[in-house]
Design a protein around this motif. Structure first.
Motif, mmCIF file in Angstrom:
data_model
loop_
_atom_site.group_PDB
_atom_site.id
_atom_site.type_symbol
_atom_site.label_atom_id
_atom_site.label_comp_id
_atom_site.label_asym_id
_atom_site.label_seq_id
_atom_site.Cartn_x
_atom_site.Cartn_y
_atom_site.Cartn_z
ATOM 1 N N ILE A 161 0.509 4.964 1.104
ATOM 2 C CA ILE A 161 -0.452 5.996 1.676
ATOM 3 C C ILE A 161 0.082 7.376 1.975
ATOM 4 C CG2 ILE A 161 -1.740 6.404 3.929
ATOM 5 C CD1 ILE A 161 -1.692 3.408 4.467
ATOM 6 N N ARG A 221 0.820 -1.229 -0.014
ATOM 7 C CA ARG A 221 -0.025 0.208 -0.003
ATOM 8 C C ARG A 221 1.036 1.374 0.108
ATOM 9 N NH1 ARG A 221 -4.130 -0.442 4.905
ATOM 10 N NH2 ARG A 221 -5.173 1.417 3.933
ATOM 11 N N ARG A 247 -4.369 11.302 -4.359
ATOM 12 C CA ARG A 247 -5.247 10.331 -4.891
ATOM 13 C C ARG A 247 -5.259 10.153 -6.434
ATOM 14 N NH1 ARG A 247 -8.840 12.801 -0.757
ATOM 15 N NH2 ARG A 247 -9.012 11.219 0.844
ATOM 16 N N PRO A 284 -6.293 7.873 3.127
ATOM 17 C CA PRO A 284 -7.395 7.402 4.205
ATOM 18 C C PRO A 284 -7.852 8.407 5.293
ATOM 19 C CG PRO A 284 -5.598 6.188 4.635
ATOM 20 C CD PRO A 284 -5.247 7.169 3.537
ATOM 21 N N GLU A 294 -3.403 6.445 -1.756
ATOM 22 C CA GLU A 294 -4.413 6.409 -0.763
ATOM 23 C C GLU A 294 -4.398 7.528 0.125
ATOM 24 O OE1 GLU A 294 -5.320 2.750 1.476
ATOM 25 O OE2 GLU A 294 -3.873 1.615 0.072
#
Length: 230
Positions: free
Chosen positions: A47, A45, A60, A67, A65
């Motif tokens: 982030i 991932r 994005r 979040p 990501e």
């Protein structure tokens, strides 16, 4: 090994306002870090931790990501980034119930890195016996030879006086500059401690031409020139 990459990008920057989304080589600066992290197969991932809605939207759009929005108290000029690292890991612990095997920090300020530099850091980390792996490059100055400090009486001396006179930098003890190319850390170490050198630190050497750290407009212009030569 499960590795999760974080890109920490504050909205404020005194040295170069708006640098994280400033266009470099036809794309926002943060996009370089996102692409480098996404290119590493061991990273599951990517982030982005930011306090800026604008940066979040750009991140994005380039595949990362976002979040959560980082609290403002962790995004000030005097906020230690280590606390943002811890905040990101605590988010994973709260949302997933488990920490990854490795946290990778991919700073936006080193757009000349290659994905292989991140791979090399992961390789070094996987050898074990390290709380954190940092990147270094050849130093431009040496505290034993041509870095000085000013004494209270106004005179000047070497930062670290050698035991005997050093007439050439090559004869001084070898030193390195830390870079912002990449970091790989053990999540439990980041949560429990407050700084990298409180643990066992390993290093990966990065050529100086890939280790530029963008902090000022001059740094940005140098990056533009170096990219044009690739």
């Amino acid at each position: 090994m499960k590795a999760i990459a974080f890109i920490f990008a504050r909205g404020g920057s005194k040295g170069l306002p708006g640098k994280n989304i400033r266009s470099l080589g036809g794309k926002p600066l943060i996009a370089w870090a996102i692409e480098h992290a996404l290119a590493v197969k061991r990273i599951t991932r990517v982030i982005v931790s930011t306090d800026s809605i604008e940066i979040a939207e750009v991140a994005r759009a380039h595949g990362a990501e976002v979040p959560f929005i980082r609290p403002s108290e962790l995004a000030g000029d005097d906020s230690p980034e280590w606390l943002a690292w811890r905040h990101g890991l605590n988010y994973l612990l709260d949302s997933d119930g488990v920490l990854p095997d490795a946290m990778v920090s991919v700073p936006t300020t080193a757009p000349l890195r290659l994905p292989e530099d991140i791979e090399n850091c992961l390789d070094e980390y996987e050898k074990g016996d390290a709380d954190i792996v940092i990147t270094v490059t050849d130093a431009h100055r040496s505290p034993y030879f041509n870095m000085v400090k000013i004494h209270p009486d106004g005179t000047v001396g070497l930062v670290i006086p050698p035991e005997s006179a050093v007439s050439r930098r090559q004869d001084a003890p070898q030193v390195f500059d830390m870079t912002t190319v990449a970091y790989v850390a053990r999540p439990e170490f980041v949560i429990a401690r407050s700084a990298a050198f409180e643990g066992r630190v390993r290093q990966v050497h990065v050529p100086v031409e890939r280790a530029l750290d963008i902090d000022t407009l001059l740094d940005f212009r140098i990056a533009e020139c170096l990219l044009a030569l690739r």
